[in-house]
Design an enzyme around this catalytic site. Sequence first.
Site, PDB file in Angstrom:
ATOM      1  N   ASN A   8       0.766  -1.302   0.078  1.00 35.56           N
ATOM      2  CA  ASN A   8       0.047  -0.037   0.016  1.00 35.56           C
ATOM      3  C   ASN A   8       1.003   1.276   0.040  1.00 35.56           C
ATOM      4  O   ASN A   8       1.553   1.623   0.991  1.00 35.56           O
ATOM      5  CB  ASN A   8      -0.946  -0.090   1.125  1.00 35.56           C
ATOM      6  CG  ASN A   8      -1.634   1.239   1.500  1.00 35.56           C
ATOM      7  OD1 ASN A   8      -1.685   2.116   0.516  1.00 35.56           O
ATOM      8  ND2 ASN A   8      -2.252   1.518   2.562  1.00 35.56           N
ATOM      9  N   LYS A  10       0.088   4.129  -0.106  1.00 40.65           N
ATOM     10  CA  LYS A  10      -0.570   5.413   0.348  1.00 40.65           C
ATOM     11  C   LYS A  10      -0.409   6.724  -0.577  1.00 40.65           C
ATOM     12  O   LYS A  10      -0.385   6.739  -1.857  1.00 40.65           O
ATOM     13  CB  LYS A  10       0.040   5.528   1.732  1.00 40.65           C
ATOM     14  CG  LYS A  10      -0.055   4.381   2.754  1.00 40.65           C
ATOM     15  CD  LYS A  10       0.297   4.607   4.108  1.00 40.65           C
ATOM     16  CE  LYS A  10      -0.163   3.234   4.795  1.00 40.65           C
ATOM     17  NZ  LYS A  10       0.153   3.231   6.177  1.00 40.65           N
ATOM     18  N   HIS A  95      -9.011   1.107   5.453  1.00 41.35           N
ATOM     19  CA  HIS A  95      -7.954   1.589   5.800  1.00 41.35           C
ATOM     20  C   HIS A  95      -8.254   2.364   7.163  1.00 41.35           C
ATOM     21  O   HIS A  95      -9.085   3.300   6.958  1.00 41.35           O
ATOM     22  CB  HIS A  95      -6.855   1.786   4.779  1.00 41.35           C
ATOM     23  CG  HIS A  95      -5.579   1.917   5.374  1.00 41.35           C
ATOM     24  ND1 HIS A  95      -5.072   2.731   6.365  1.00 41.35           N
ATOM     25  CD2 HIS A  95      -4.661   1.053   5.246  1.00 41.35           C
ATOM     26  CE1 HIS A  95      -3.535   2.352   6.589  1.00 41.35           C
ATOM     27  NE2 HIS A  95      -3.286   1.278   6.157  1.00 41.35           N
ATOM     28  N   GLU A  97      -6.578   4.763   8.008  1.00 38.62           N
ATOM     29  CA  GLU A  97      -6.296   6.125   7.549  1.00 38.62           C
ATOM     30  C   GLU A  97      -7.482   6.691   6.972  1.00 38.62           C
ATOM     31  O   GLU A  97      -7.922   7.860   7.244  1.00 38.62           O
ATOM     32  CB  GLU A  97      -4.989   6.165   6.711  1.00 38.62           C
ATOM     33  CG  GLU A  97      -3.945   6.245   7.558  1.00 38.62           C
ATOM     34  CD  GLU A  97      -2.698   5.474   6.656  1.00 38.62           C
ATOM     35  OE1 GLU A  97      -2.719   5.490   5.571  1.00 38.62           O
ATOM     36  OE2 GLU A  97      -1.622   4.994   7.472  1.00 38.62           O
ATOM     37  N   GLU A 163      -4.962  -4.624  10.741  1.00 37.17           N
ATOM     38  CA  GLU A 163      -3.898  -3.965  11.018  1.00 37.17           C
ATOM     39  C   GLU A 163      -4.081  -2.763  12.202  1.00 37.17           C
ATOM     40  O   GLU A 163      -4.889  -2.074  12.199  1.00 37.17           O
ATOM     41  CB  GLU A 163      -3.739  -2.758   9.777  1.00 37.17           C
ATOM     42  CG  GLU A 163      -3.629  -3.469   8.437  1.00 37.17           C
ATOM     43  CD  GLU A 163      -2.942  -2.325   7.590  1.00 37.17           C
ATOM     44  OE1 GLU A 163      -1.836  -2.429   6.927  1.00 37.17           O
ATOM     45  OE2 GLU A 163      -3.647  -1.315   7.420  1.00 37.17           O
ATOM     46  N   GLY A 169       3.254   2.320  10.691  1.00 40.87           N
ATOM     47  CA  GLY A 169       4.225   3.375  10.573  1.00 40.87           C
ATOM     48  C   GLY A 169       4.960   3.670  11.544  1.00 40.87           C
ATOM     49  O   GLY A 169       5.705   4.689  12.018  1.00 40.87           O
ATOM     50  N   SER A 201       4.063  -1.917  10.253  1.00 39.64           N
ATOM     51  CA  SER A 201       5.445  -2.176  10.296  1.00 39.64           C
ATOM     52  C   SER A 201       5.970  -3.358   9.987  1.00 39.64           C
ATOM     53  O   SER A 201       6.788  -4.081  10.583  1.00 39.64           O
ATOM     54  CB  SER A 201       5.829  -1.920  11.777  1.00 39.64           C
ATOM     55  OG  SER A 201       5.434  -0.888  12.344  1.00 39.64           O
TER      56      SER A 201
HETATM   57  P1  13P Z   1       3.633   0.553   7.704  1.00 41.64           P
HETATM   58  O1  13P Z   1       3.928  -1.050   6.937  1.00 41.64           O
HETATM   59  O2  13P Z   1       4.478   1.572   7.054  1.00 41.64           O
HETATM   60  O3  13P Z   1       3.708   0.148   8.998  1.00 41.64           O
HETATM   61  O4  13P Z   1       2.141   0.619   7.116  1.00 41.64           O
HETATM   62  C1  13P Z   1       1.078  -0.539   7.380  1.00 41.64           C
HETATM   63  C2  13P Z   1      -0.096  -0.021   6.485  1.00 41.64           C
HETATM   64  O5  13P Z   1      -0.885   0.772   6.814  1.00 41.64           O
HETATM   65  C3  13P Z   1      -0.483  -0.819   5.213  1.00 41.64           C
HETATM   66  O6  13P Z   1      -1.946  -0.653   4.673  1.00 41.64           O
END
Ligand code: 13P
Length: 241
Positions: A8, A10, A95, A97, A163, A169, A201
């Site tokens: 992803n 983002k 997600h 976010e 997640e 992150g 992560s």
């Molecule tokens: P990270 O791997 O950067 O922690 O992000 C995970 C994520 O949100 C994937 O959708």
Amino acid sequence: MRALIAGNWKMHGLAASRCEVAALADKMKASAPADCDVLICPPATLVAAFAKDFSGAAIQFGGQDCHAVPSGAHTGDISAEMFADAGAAFVIVGHSERRADHGESDAEVRLKAEAVLRAGLTPIICVGESEAERKAGTALDVVGAQLERSLPETSADFVIAYEPVWAIGTGLTPTLADIAEMHGFIRSNTRKDVRILYGGSVKPGNATEILAIDNVNGALVGGASLKADDFYPIVMAGGKQ
Ligand code: 13P
């Protein structure tokens, strides 16, 4: 079950980021696990170009979100049918976010997942608890409620991504035992053939041990999916399930 290693991106990536996909495709051409699907969800602006340019590679492409209806007066939104038209195979929905930044509810996430299925694509439906919920001991309850309200009622293929919000992150991950407990719990709430990804992560250094856990059928990778040098070892770890 075939693993799914999904990146992803983002809100990262310009046309020049094509070089990272090309580097990954080259590495996978030299050696790639036969029993693992590989997906990159770049920004929507790049999906059509990547799907066209890498149609011969063993990499699929997907969207990061979609609107629930096929078309209409919804400025700035993109429908699942548009992703299908662009050559996408999957769309991520729900997600954390999106849930946090755009106030998406479980009910909206379910409508989006149904939209992805309507367009003939596979939804990756994200769930996960916050740090406060994990600390309060309510992680299973929170995820259980998200599943109940956001999974589509269907016999079609869909994917669940667990997640934990506090692991995204941050470089933090749950213990392997906590991941095993949550994935076992999610499995008990869904069909046997649904792939359950872990996200938060995931890095080259921890992918092998995470992907070896029962009911972890792949990974949803953020930061470490942006560079082929980081993503490729995770793809290779996906073949060792
Ligand atoms: P990270 O791997 O950067 O922690 O992000 C995970 C994520 O949100 C994937 O959708």
